[in-house]
Structures are given as structure tokens and as C-alpha cells.
Design a protein around this motif. Structure first.
Motif, PDB file in Angstrom:
ATOM      1  N   ARG A   1      22.687  40.073  49.760  1.00 58.23           N
ATOM      2  CA  ARG A   1      22.309  41.484  49.675  1.00 58.23           C
ATOM      3  C   ARG A   1      22.197  41.891  48.214  1.00 58.23           C
ATOM      4  N   GLY A   2      21.612  41.049  47.439  1.00 56.11           N
ATOM      5  CA  GLY A   2      21.470  41.303  46.011  1.00 56.11           C
ATOM      6  C   GLY A   2      21.442  39.970  45.292  1.00 56.11           C
ATOM      7  N   GLY A   3      21.278  40.018  44.000  1.00 58.13           N
ATOM      8  CA  GLY A   3      21.239  38.797  43.214  1.00 58.13           C
ATOM      9  C   GLY A   3      22.610  38.152  43.102  1.00 58.13           C
ATOM     10  N   PRO A   4      22.660  36.923  42.610  1.00 57.47           N
ATOM     11  CA  PRO A   4      23.935  36.213  42.476  1.00 57.47           C
ATOM     12  C   PRO A   4      24.955  36.956  41.626  1.00 57.47           C
ATOM     13  N   SER A   5      24.492  37.712  40.642  1.00 61.99           N
ATOM     14  CA  SER A   5      25.431  38.424  39.777  1.00 61.99           C
ATOM     15  C   SER A   5      26.084  39.610  40.484  1.00 61.99           C
ATOM     16  N   ALA A   6      25.605  39.974  41.683  1.00 62.02           N
ATOM     17  CA  ALA A   6      26.195  41.077  42.448  1.00 62.02           C
ATOM     18  C   ALA A   6      27.448  40.635  43.202  1.00 62.02           C
ATOM     19  N   TYR A   7      27.767  39.328  43.165  1.00 64.93           N
ATOM     20  CA  TYR A   7      28.897  38.781  43.921  1.00 64.93           C
ATOM     21  C   TYR A   7      29.974  38.242  42.989  1.00 64.93           C
ATOM     22  N   THR A   8      31.213  38.341  43.452  1.00 66.76           N
ATOM     23  CA  THR A   8      32.360  37.770  42.757  1.00 66.76           C
ATOM     24  C   THR A   8      33.248  37.103  43.796  1.00 66.76           C
ATOM     25  N   ALA A   9      33.812  35.973  43.453  1.00 63.57           N
ATOM     26  CA  ALA A   9      34.746  35.277  44.344  1.00 63.57           C
ATOM     27  C   ALA A   9      36.116  35.228  43.681  1.00 63.57           C
ATOM     28  N   VAL A  10      37.169  35.414  44.494  1.00 64.18           N
ATOM     29  CA  VAL A  10      38.547  35.378  43.998  1.00 64.18           C
ATOM     30  C   VAL A  10      39.398  34.607  45.000  1.00 64.18           C
ATOM     31  N   THR A  11      40.228  33.685  44.495  1.00 66.78           N
ATOM     32  CA  THR A  11      41.181  32.966  45.336  1.00 66.78           C
ATOM     33  C   THR A  11      42.575  33.277  44.846  1.00 66.78           C
ATOM     34  N   GLU A  12      43.486  33.533  45.791  1.00 64.49           N
ATOM     35  CA  GLU A  12      44.885  33.761  45.444  1.00 64.49           C
ATOM     36  C   GLU A  12      45.753  32.755  46.181  1.00 64.49           C
ATOM     37  N   PHE A  13      46.623  32.092  45.446  1.00 66.93           N
ATOM     38  CA  PHE A  13      47.575  31.131  46.000  1.00 66.93           C
ATOM     39  C   PHE A  13      48.967  31.736  45.868  1.00 66.93           C
ATOM     40  N   ALA A  14      49.714  31.761  46.968  1.00 70.75           N
ATOM     41  CA  ALA A  14      51.053  32.365  46.949  1.00 70.75           C
ATOM     42  C   ALA A  14      52.012  31.503  47.757  1.00 70.75           C
ATOM     43  N   GLU A  15      53.303  31.706  47.498  1.00 70.29           N
ATOM     44  CA  GLU A  15      54.327  31.024  48.291  1.00 70.29           C
ATOM     45  C   GLU A  15      54.214  31.476  49.741  1.00 70.29           C
ATOM     46  N   ARG A  16      54.580  30.594  50.670  1.00 74.24           N
ATOM     47  CA  ARG A  16      54.481  30.894  52.096  1.00 74.24           C
ATOM     48  C   ARG A  16      55.386  32.042  52.488  1.00 74.24           C
ATOM     49  N   GLY A  17      54.919  32.802  53.499  1.00 71.06           N
ATOM     50  CA  GLY A  17      55.737  33.871  54.066  1.00 71.06           C
ATOM     51  C   GLY A  17      55.365  35.235  53.530  1.00 71.06           C
ATOM     52  N   ALA A  18      55.823  36.242  54.253  1.00 72.03           N
ATOM     53  CA  ALA A  18      55.550  37.624  53.859  1.00 72.03           C
ATOM     54  C   ALA A  18      56.177  37.905  52.494  1.00 72.03           C
ATOM     55  N   GLY A  19      55.390  38.469  51.624  1.00 74.67           N
ATOM     56  CA  GLY A  19      55.901  38.810  50.299  1.00 74.67           C
ATOM     57  C   GLY A  19      56.089  37.627  49.377  1.00 74.67           C
ATOM     58  N   GLY A  20      55.443  36.473  49.679  1.00 73.62           N
ATOM     59  CA  GLY A  20      55.561  35.303  48.815  1.00 73.62           C
ATOM     60  C   GLY A  20      55.007  35.579  47.430  1.00 73.62           C
ATOM     61  N   ALA A  21      55.639  35.021  46.432  1.00 69.33           N
ATOM     62  CA  ALA A  21      55.231  35.253  45.043  1.00 69.33           C
ATOM     63  C   ALA A  21      53.845  34.679  44.783  1.00 69.33           C
ATOM     64  N   LEU A  22      53.005  35.442  44.065  1.00 66.64           N
ATOM     65  CA  LEU A  22      51.679  34.990  43.676  1.00 66.64           C
ATOM     66  C   LEU A  22      51.828  33.910  42.606  1.00 66.64           C
ATOM     67  N   LEU A  23      51.219  32.735  42.865  1.00 66.23           N
ATOM     68  CA  LEU A  23      51.332  31.624  41.919  1.00 66.23           C
ATOM     69  C   LEU A  23      50.102  31.498  41.025  1.00 66.23           C
ATOM     70  N   LEU A  24      48.917  31.821  41.586  1.00 70.36           N
ATOM     71  CA  LEU A  24      47.683  31.680  40.798  1.00 70.36           C
ATOM     72  C   LEU A  24      46.587  32.535  41.412  1.00 70.36           C
ATOM     73  N   ARG A  25      45.817  33.206  40.560  1.00 66.00           N
ATOM     74  CA  ARG A  25      44.603  33.919  40.969  1.00 66.00           C
ATOM     75  C   ARG A  25      43.456  33.328  40.167  1.00 66.00           C
ATOM     76  N   SER A  26      42.441  32.835  40.867  1.00 64.25           N
ATOM     77  CA  SER A  26      41.291  32.201  40.231  1.00 64.25           C
ATOM     78  C   SER A  26      40.031  32.963  40.636  1.00 64.25           C
ATOM     79  N   GLY A  27      39.158  33.264  39.660  1.00 64.17           N
ATOM     80  CA  GLY A  27      37.949  34.015  39.952  1.00 64.17           C
ATOM     81  C   GLY A  27      36.696  33.340  39.451  1.00 64.17           C
ATOM     82  N   SER A  28      35.559  33.767  39.989  1.00 65.35           N
ATOM     83  CA  SER A  28      34.266  33.193  39.605  1.00 65.35           C
ATOM     84  C   SER A  28      33.745  33.762  38.306  1.00 65.35           C
ATOM     85  N   ASN A  29      34.333  34.849  37.844  1.00 65.60           N
ATOM     86  CA  ASN A  29      33.889  35.425  36.572  1.00 65.60           C
ATOM     87  C   ASN A  29      34.687  34.798  35.435  1.00 65.60           C
ATOM     88  N   SER A  30      34.115  34.830  34.252  1.00 67.41           N
ATOM     89  CA  SER A  30      34.819  34.219  33.125  1.00 67.41           C
ATOM     90  C   SER A  30      35.752  35.220  32.503  1.00 67.41           C
TER      91      SER A  30
END
Length: 190
Positions: A161-190
Motif C-alpha cells: 500500500r505504498g512504496g518500500p520506504s513506507a514500511y518498517t519492520a521491528v523484532t523484539e526478543f524477550a525472556e519467556r513469560g508475562a513481563g519478561g525482560a526485553l533482550l533485543l529490539r532490531s529494526g529495518s531502519n538504520s
């Protein structure tokens, strides 16, 4: 001594045209030969499907959507010839998560993919989000095992629904379970 048929030297314009036709034919034939050869290293590998995205809870899952189960391909990208990728930097957390997240575009489809390696020794919770124009968000829960092997996770493909620059991807890795600590956030933008 150079001998020409008909007694005249060949027209330089015809020679350039023949050379151009040869280059175009090679440019068309080479990608077709590479595509028909397939991926190196896939021979003899066994494909194992494990339940994901609600299958183990009895939820209905669209069979056309790609699985959120990580692949074990020895090839990092595994992309087709006409796929554009916009990737962020490769990141590593102190806990041992390595990841790179990308927005991929092929034809009229857009999706997100993350490449990761979990060296923490524990299974983690992971969510991959594709943020698009108009506030649209597509999320996929990724199965992140504790096996310390490179793997991938991707969202289902959606009509762009737009050019490639209209999109961003983000991944979040956290410890298992509710309220697990965030270990890493990785994104498609620099």
C-alpha cells in the motif's frame, strides 16, 4: 590479409547491434540459468513442520500464510531474483541474541523477515511487526528455540500500500513469560 565477403568491410553499426543483441541475450539467459539451478545446499535436507501460530491451541490457521517457525536454511537470504530488501544493522545483545530485521518487497507484495541466532541457552518470546502506511500493523509471533543455530522468521506477505520506504519492520526478543525482560529490539531502519 583480411578478406570480406562481397568485397566491403562490415558496417560498424551492424557490428555494434550484434554485440548489443549478444549482451542482452546473455543478461536474460544468466538469471534464468541461475533460477533453474535452485539453491545450493538444499539437497537431501528434511523439512520438518512444527505447530505454530495457534495450531497447538486448536485455532484456525490460514494454510496459505508462511509459517512463523524458523527455517534452518544455510543460505541467509533465500530471496528470489526480483526481491528488494531494506535491512537494518546486525545487532547483538549482551545476553547472546543476534538479529537483523528487513522489509522485503517482491512485485506487489511486502513482508518483514528477521534473521537471528539465539545463544542465550533459553527459549525466548519474539514478535516480528511490519508497520505500514495508515497505521497498519501486522504481527507474527516467532518460535525462538534455544538451539544456538541461525534461523529466520517472517510475517505473511501482504499487498503493498505504498512504496518500500513506507514500511518498517521491528523484532523484539524477550525472556519467556508475562513481563519478561526485553533482550533485543532490531529494526529495518538504520
Amino acid at each position: 590479409m583480411v578478406c570480406y565477403s562481397g568485397g566491403r568491410p562490415p558496417d560498424p553499426r551492424k557490428l555494434r547491434l550484434l554485440a548489443l543483441v549478444g549482451v542482452v541475450a546473455g543478461a536474460v539467459a544468466l538469471p534464468l540459468a541461475v533460477a533453474s539451478a535452485g539453491q545450493v545446499g538444499d539437497a537431501g535436507q528434511k523439512v520438518v513442520r512444527t505447530p505454530s501460530r495457534g495450531q497447538d491451541r486448536g485455532e484456525r490457521v490460514d494454510a496459505k500464510e508462511p509459517s512463523a517457525v524458523p527455517s534452518r536454511s544455510p543460505l541467509i537470504l533465500g530471496l528470489g531474483l526480483a526481491t528488494a530488501a531494506r535491512c537494518g544493522p546486525e545487532l547483538t545483545s549482551p545476553e547472546g541474541i543476534e538479529a537483523q530485521t528487513c522489509v522485503l518487497v517482491q512485485g506487489t507484495d511486502t513482508w518483514a523477515r528477521t534473521y537471528y541466532r539465539n545463544a542465550t541457552g533459553k527459549s525466548l518470546d519474539s514478535v516480528l511487526s511490519l508497520l505500514g502506511p495508515g497505521g497498519r500493523t501486522l504481527q507474527t509471533r516467532c518460535v525462538t528455540g534455544a538451539d544456538d543455530e541461525p534461523a529466520t522468521c517472517e510475517t505473511p506477505r501482504r499487498h503493498s500500500r505504498g512504496g518500500p520506504s513506507a514500511y518498517t519492520a521491528v523484532t523484539e526478543f524477550a525472556e519467556r513469560g508475562a513481563g519478561g525482560a526485553l533482550l533485543l529490539r532490531s529494526g529495518s531502519n538504520s
